[in-house]
Design an enzyme around this catalytic site. Structure first.
Site, mmCIF file in Angstrom:
data_model
loop_
_atom_site.group_PDB
_atom_site.id
_atom_site.type_symbol
_atom_site.label_atom_id
_atom_site.label_comp_id
_atom_site.label_asym_id
_atom_site.label_seq_id
_atom_site.Cartn_x
_atom_site.Cartn_y
_atom_site.Cartn_z
ATOM 1 N N TYR A 250 0.840 -1.561 -0.203
ATOM 2 C CA TYR A 250 -0.109 0.129 0.025
ATOM 3 C C TYR A 250 0.785 1.362 0.298
ATOM 4 O O TYR A 250 0.816 2.554 -0.822
ATOM 5 C CB TYR A 250 -0.433 -0.359 1.317
ATOM 6 C CG TYR A 250 -1.745 1.575 1.236
ATOM 7 C CD1 TYR A 250 -2.871 1.475 0.341
ATOM 8 C CD2 TYR A 250 -1.699 2.292 2.240
ATOM 9 C CE1 TYR A 250 -3.312 2.729 -0.628
ATOM 10 C CE2 TYR A 250 -2.637 3.162 2.162
ATOM 11 C CZ TYR A 250 -3.492 3.795 1.079
ATOM 12 O OH TYR A 250 -3.916 4.626 1.094
ATOM 13 N N PHE B 293 -12.561 2.977 4.494
ATOM 14 C CA PHE B 293 -11.299 2.406 3.809
ATOM 15 C C PHE B 293 -10.710 1.144 4.655
ATOM 16 O O PHE B 293 -10.017 0.473 3.968
ATOM 17 C CB PHE B 293 -9.412 3.645 4.323
ATOM 18 C CG PHE B 293 -8.523 3.119 4.003
ATOM 19 C CD1 PHE B 293 -8.237 3.266 2.548
ATOM 20 C CD2 PHE B 293 -7.898 3.013 5.444
ATOM 21 C CE1 PHE B 293 -6.792 2.971 2.627
ATOM 22 C CE2 PHE B 293 -6.281 2.304 5.078
ATOM 23 C CZ PHE B 293 -6.337 2.993 3.517
HETATM 24 P P1 NDP Z 1 -13.484 4.270 0.708
HETATM 25 O O1 NDP Z 1 -13.011 2.906 0.597
HETATM 26 O O2 NDP Z 1 -14.549 4.620 1.220
HETATM 27 O O3 NDP Z 1 -13.132 4.191 -0.592
HETATM 28 C C1 NDP Z 1 -12.685 4.219 -1.749
HETATM 29 C C2 NDP Z 1 -13.730 4.610 -3.712
HETATM 30 O O4 NDP Z 1 -12.927 3.693 -4.057
HETATM 31 C C3 NDP Z 1 -14.943 3.986 -2.990
HETATM 32 O O5 NDP Z 1 -15.740 4.681 -3.857
HETATM 33 C C4 NDP Z 1 -14.772 3.224 -3.843
HETATM 34 O O6 NDP Z 1 -16.334 2.368 -4.974
HETATM 35 C C5 NDP Z 1 -13.799 3.566 -4.814
HETATM 36 N N1 NDP Z 1 -13.007 2.260 -5.506
HETATM 37 C C6 NDP Z 1 -12.168 0.890 -4.902
HETATM 38 N N2 NDP Z 1 -11.382 0.815 -5.577
HETATM 39 C C7 NDP Z 1 -12.194 1.169 -7.579
HETATM 40 C C8 NDP Z 1 -11.795 0.654 -8.539
HETATM 41 N N3 NDP Z 1 -10.990 -0.960 -8.981
HETATM 42 N N4 NDP Z 1 -12.479 0.972 -9.553
HETATM 43 C C9 NDP Z 1 -13.416 1.736 -9.123
HETATM 44 N N5 NDP Z 1 -13.425 2.616 -8.167
HETATM 45 C C10 NDP Z 1 -12.603 2.309 -6.950
HETATM 46 O O7 NDP Z 1 -12.016 4.831 1.121
HETATM 47 P P2 NDP Z 1 -11.247 5.890 1.394
HETATM 48 O O8 NDP Z 1 -12.594 7.116 0.598
HETATM 49 O O9 NDP Z 1 -10.955 6.501 2.391
HETATM 50 O O10 NDP Z 1 -10.470 6.053 -0.026
HETATM 51 C C11 NDP Z 1 -10.549 7.530 -1.457
HETATM 52 C C12 NDP Z 1 -9.009 7.458 -1.380
HETATM 53 O O11 NDP Z 1 -8.684 8.166 0.484
HETATM 54 C C13 NDP Z 1 -8.163 5.741 -1.786
HETATM 55 O O12 NDP Z 1 -7.629 6.139 -2.334
HETATM 56 C C14 NDP Z 1 -7.329 5.740 -0.151
HETATM 57 O O13 NDP Z 1 -6.299 5.051 -0.668
HETATM 58 C C15 NDP Z 1 -7.562 7.445 -0.254
HETATM 59 N N6 NDP Z 1 -6.438 7.367 1.208
HETATM 60 C C16 NDP Z 1 -7.726 7.447 3.046
HETATM 61 C C17 NDP Z 1 -7.350 7.484 3.780
HETATM 62 C C18 NDP Z 1 -8.057 6.627 4.819
HETATM 63 O O14 NDP Z 1 -7.253 7.141 5.977
HETATM 64 N N7 NDP Z 1 -9.005 5.988 4.964
HETATM 65 C C19 NDP Z 1 -5.962 7.709 4.021
HETATM 66 C C20 NDP Z 1 -5.186 8.463 3.141
HETATM 67 C C21 NDP Z 1 -5.200 8.283 1.545
HETATM 68 P P3 NDP Z 1 -17.052 0.976 -5.946
HETATM 69 O O15 NDP Z 1 -15.958 0.027 -4.246
HETATM 70 O O16 NDP Z 1 -18.308 0.612 -5.371
HETATM 71 O O17 NDP Z 1 -15.643 0.513 -6.616
HETATM 72 C C1 8X3 Z 2 -4.728 5.668 4.390
HETATM 73 C C2 8X3 Z 2 -3.108 6.342 5.713
HETATM 74 O O1 8X3 Z 2 -1.869 5.948 7.094
HETATM 75 O O2 8X3 Z 2 -3.797 4.748 7.316
HETATM 76 O O3 8X3 Z 2 -3.891 5.509 3.395
HETATM 77 O O4 8X3 Z 2 -2.582 4.134 5.882
HETATM 78 S S1 8X3 Z 2 -2.853 4.804 6.364
#
Ligand code: NDP
Ligand code: 8X3
Length: 259
Positions: free
Chosen positions: A158, A195
């Protein structure tokens, strides 16, 4: 701050939950038209209806997996046919899958993360950015992570994908020099969304524990940051924004209260 998004089109990948969904609602509340994507049809339709009912804006939705290049291209072609050029691209779709020592990691998890977080982001960018370049106008927001700045134990693949997003964000900026197109990576620390549930393969108990003992970021915080970046004047290009909850100062340093 001036509203620069009213009447524009924003394409947000992964808008069925978390940051993507909150950002779609935030931008829509400012009068921005939105194009939302995701794989889960019912969730996508639910977000579509909420946006249409709550806000006086135009909404388009595309249900597909960003790992499928042909689907990314199909969406771009459909937008071109409708004569819609996204003014804003938010490369948000992504996930962590699993948290294991690298010598115990599941190959399927690795492929999911690499194919979604790196290749999916590239497929979407390659499909949409040429339209922005042709108009010499646009704003790309990549959702990176604090995990793309520092590696933490068992984060391995990741972390590597988010380091790649950091590199690609820099690369996109370099390749856009001489254009008016701006590009920013928003890099959050711990935020409570779906997430961790996804990371732990649906284990809700394990996911809940990630956010115990402190106040994590919420999806709306990131939506606010994105709106701030989009509303900066055209001569301002914020290239990276790292956002932690106040209780967390690094991927390693968390003030977690025990009771
Ligand atoms: P969620 O799981 O709530 O949302 C993720 C979104 O991405 C969903 O809408 C999901 O939709 C979509 N998704 C995942 N895989 C695919 C795919 N193969 N094709 C199309 N859509 C996809 O998590 P977050 O909102 O937290 O995550 C959003 C972004 O933020 C990610 O890139 C994550 O790595 C990043 N992030 C998150 C953090 C956290 O602590 N939450 C911190 C830092 C970064 P569906 O399943 O319907 O396809
Ligand atoms: C998600 C944030 O630090 O939990 O990108 O991996 S962390």
């Amino acid at each position: 701050m001036k509203n620069s998004v009213r009447g524009k089109w924003a394409l947000i990948t992964g808008a069925t939950s978390g940051f993507g969904r909150a950002t779609a609602e935030r931008l829509a509340s400012e009068g921005c038209n939105v194009i939302i994507t995701g794989r889960r049809k019912e969730k996508l339709e639910a977000v579509y209806h909420i946006l249409q009912e709550k806000f006086q804006i135009k909404v388009l939705s595309y249900c597909f997996d960003v790992r499928e290049l042909n689907k990314c291209v199909e969406m771009a072609n459909d937008l071109a046919e409708r004569e819609i050029v996204p003014d804003i691209l938010i490369n948000n779709a992504g996930l962590a899958s699993g948290k294991n020592k690298i010598y115990e990691g599941l190959i399927g998890d690795w492929e999911k993360m690499i194919d979604t977080n790196i290749k999916g982001l590239l497929y979407i960018t390659r499909s949409i950015l040429p339209m922005m370049v042709a108009r010499n106008e646009g704003h790309v927001i990549n959702i990176g992570s604090a995990a793309g700045h520092l590696v933490y134990p068992e984060g391995n693949v990741y972390n590597a994908t988010k380091f790649a997003v950091k590199a690609l964000n820099e690369a996109i900026n370099l390749d856009l020099v001489g254009t008016n197109i701006r590009c920013c990576s928003i890099d959050p620390g711990a935020a409570e969304t779906e997430f961790s549930k996804v990371r732990f393969h649906g284990d809700e108990e394990k996911a809940k524990k990630v956010y115990e003992g402190y106040e994590p970021l919420i999806a709306e915080d990131i939506a606010d940051m994105i709106l701030y970046v989009l509303n900066t004047p055209l001569h301002v290009n914020i290239t990276t924004m790292v956002v932690y909850p106040t209780a967390q100062r690094s991927v390693y340093v968390m003030d977690r209260k025990k009771d």
